[in-house]
Each structure stands twice: as C-alpha cells, then as structure tokens.
Design a protein around this motif. Structure first.
Motif, PDB file in Angstrom:
ATOM      1  N   VAL A  92     -24.114  42.293  13.350  1.00 29.32           N
ATOM      2  CA  VAL A  92     -22.965  41.524  12.900  1.00 29.32           C
ATOM      3  C   VAL A  92     -23.464  40.511  11.873  1.00 29.32           C
ATOM      4  CG1 VAL A  92     -21.073  39.996  13.557  1.00 29.32           C
ATOM      5  CG2 VAL A  92     -21.822  41.806  15.123  1.00 29.32           C
ATOM      6  N   TYR A  93     -22.826  40.497  10.737  1.00 31.39           N
ATOM      7  CA  TYR A  93     -23.233  39.623   9.640  1.00 31.39           C
ATOM      8  C   TYR A  93     -22.274  38.446   9.542  1.00 31.39           C
ATOM      9  CZ  TYR A  93     -26.724  42.912   7.982  1.00 31.39           C
ATOM     10  OH  TYR A  93     -27.840  43.706   7.881  1.00 31.39           O
ATOM     11  N   TYR A  94     -22.863  37.264   9.434  1.00 32.43           N
ATOM     12  CA  TYR A  94     -22.091  36.026   9.395  1.00 32.43           C
ATOM     13  C   TYR A  94     -22.446  35.239   8.138  1.00 32.43           C
ATOM     14  CZ  TYR A  94     -21.779  36.791  14.475  1.00 32.43           C
ATOM     15  OH  TYR A  94     -21.564  37.315  15.728  1.00 32.43           O
ATOM     16  N   CYS A  95     -21.466  34.584   7.550  1.00 30.69           N
ATOM     17  CA  CYS A  95     -21.783  33.589   6.539  1.00 30.69           C
ATOM     18  C   CYS A  95     -21.648  32.200   7.158  1.00 30.69           C
ATOM     19  CB  CYS A  95     -20.926  33.736   5.284  1.00 30.69           C
ATOM     20  SG  CYS A  95     -19.165  33.563   5.525  1.00 30.69           S
ATOM     21  N   HIS A  96     -22.336  31.265   6.554  1.00 29.86           N
ATOM     22  CA  HIS A  96     -22.467  29.931   7.147  1.00 29.86           C
ATOM     23  C   HIS A  96     -22.635  28.907   6.039  1.00 29.86           C
ATOM     24  CE1 HIS A  96     -25.146  26.689   8.773  1.00 29.86           C
ATOM     25  NE2 HIS A  96     -24.209  26.698   9.700  1.00 29.86           N
ATOM     26  N   VAL A  97     -21.881  27.821   6.129  1.00 27.32           N
ATOM     27  CA  VAL A  97     -22.046  26.692   5.210  1.00 27.32           C
ATOM     28  C   VAL A  97     -21.785  25.416   5.980  1.00 27.32           C
ATOM     29  CG1 VAL A  97     -19.650  26.772   4.386  1.00 27.32           C
ATOM     30  CG2 VAL A  97     -21.435  25.795   2.937  1.00 27.32           C
ATOM     31  N   TYR A  98     -22.629  24.417   5.761  1.00 28.82           N
ATOM     32  CA  TYR A  98     -22.615  23.181   6.565  1.00 28.82           C
ATOM     33  C   TYR A  98     -22.690  23.568   8.037  1.00 28.82           C
ATOM     34  CZ  TYR A  98     -21.277  21.104   2.117  1.00 28.82           C
ATOM     35  OH  TYR A  98     -21.253  20.718   0.795  1.00 28.82           O
ATOM     36  N   ASP A  99     -21.728  23.194   8.858  1.00 26.80           N
ATOM     37  CA  ASP A  99     -21.772  23.550  10.278  1.00 26.80           C
ATOM     38  C   ASP A  99     -20.690  24.555  10.633  1.00 26.80           C
ATOM     39  OD1 ASP A  99     -19.983  20.685  11.719  1.00 26.80           O
ATOM     40  OD2 ASP A  99     -19.614  21.912   9.940  1.00 26.80           O
TER      41      ASP A  99
END
Length: 111
Positions: A92-99
């Motif tokens: 499973v691929y996730y994107c993330h920025v800050y929290d």
C-alpha cells in the motif's frame, strides 16, 4: 486543513508501470517536504521517495532508477511514476506531508 488522496494503484505484471497520484487539498505553503511511503504485508512502512522544495529528490535504494517523484503545482498533485515494477514493490502506497497521511492506494505486482 490539509488532506491527501492517493490514486492510481492496481495490479500490474512484473516489468510494468504505474503512475500514482496524490491530490493535495488545503494549503501546504511554498516550502515543504512531500514523501511517498509504502507498506508491504507484515512489514513496516518504508520511505520510497522524498520531494523537498528546491532540492534534488531522494529515493530509497530499492527503487532508485525505476521510480520518479514529481509534482504539478498548478493542480496541487504529486506523482510517483513507477517503472520496471517488481513483485517486491507490492504494498500500500501512501503520500505524506507535514503530519498528514493519505488513505493509501494498493499496488500489486504479480504474474
């Protein structure tokens, strides 16, 4: 409030390609770090690619030369182009920025 929505996952044969998208809503400013992570079954979440404003993108050794992170600032979308996919790229691929994390998109590489 920042929200992230990933898309573009699916089932692909080894050697194939997929392009994931991360739609960003809300303001993240002009200087930020956006990352793509993945989590395979039974394994910890791992960093795949990192984009930092005005810096050279960083990639995990396992995907270097095969994956490319990019962005469309006009439409607030981040992309992860994945080429020469291998079964071990499954997860499973996730994107993330800050929290903030997206909900993830499933990538399965199998014959």
């Amino acid at each position: 409030q920042v929200q992230l929505v990933e898309s573009g996952g699916g089932l692909v044969h080894p050697g194939g390609s997929l392009k994931l998208a991360c739609a960003v809503s809300g303001s993240i400013g002009s200087v930020y770090i956006l990352t793509w992570y993945r989590q395979a079954p039974g394994k910890e979440r791992e960093l795949v690619a990192l984009w930092e404003t005005k810096e050279i993108p960083h990639y995990a050794d396992s995907v270097k030369g095969r994956f490319t992170i990019s962005g469309d600032n006009t439409n607030n979308i981040a992309y992860l182009q994945m080429d020469s996919l291998k079964p071990e790229d499954t997860g499973v691929y996730y994107c993330h920025v800050y929290d903030v994390w997206g909900q993830g998109t499933q990538v399965t590489v199998a014959s």
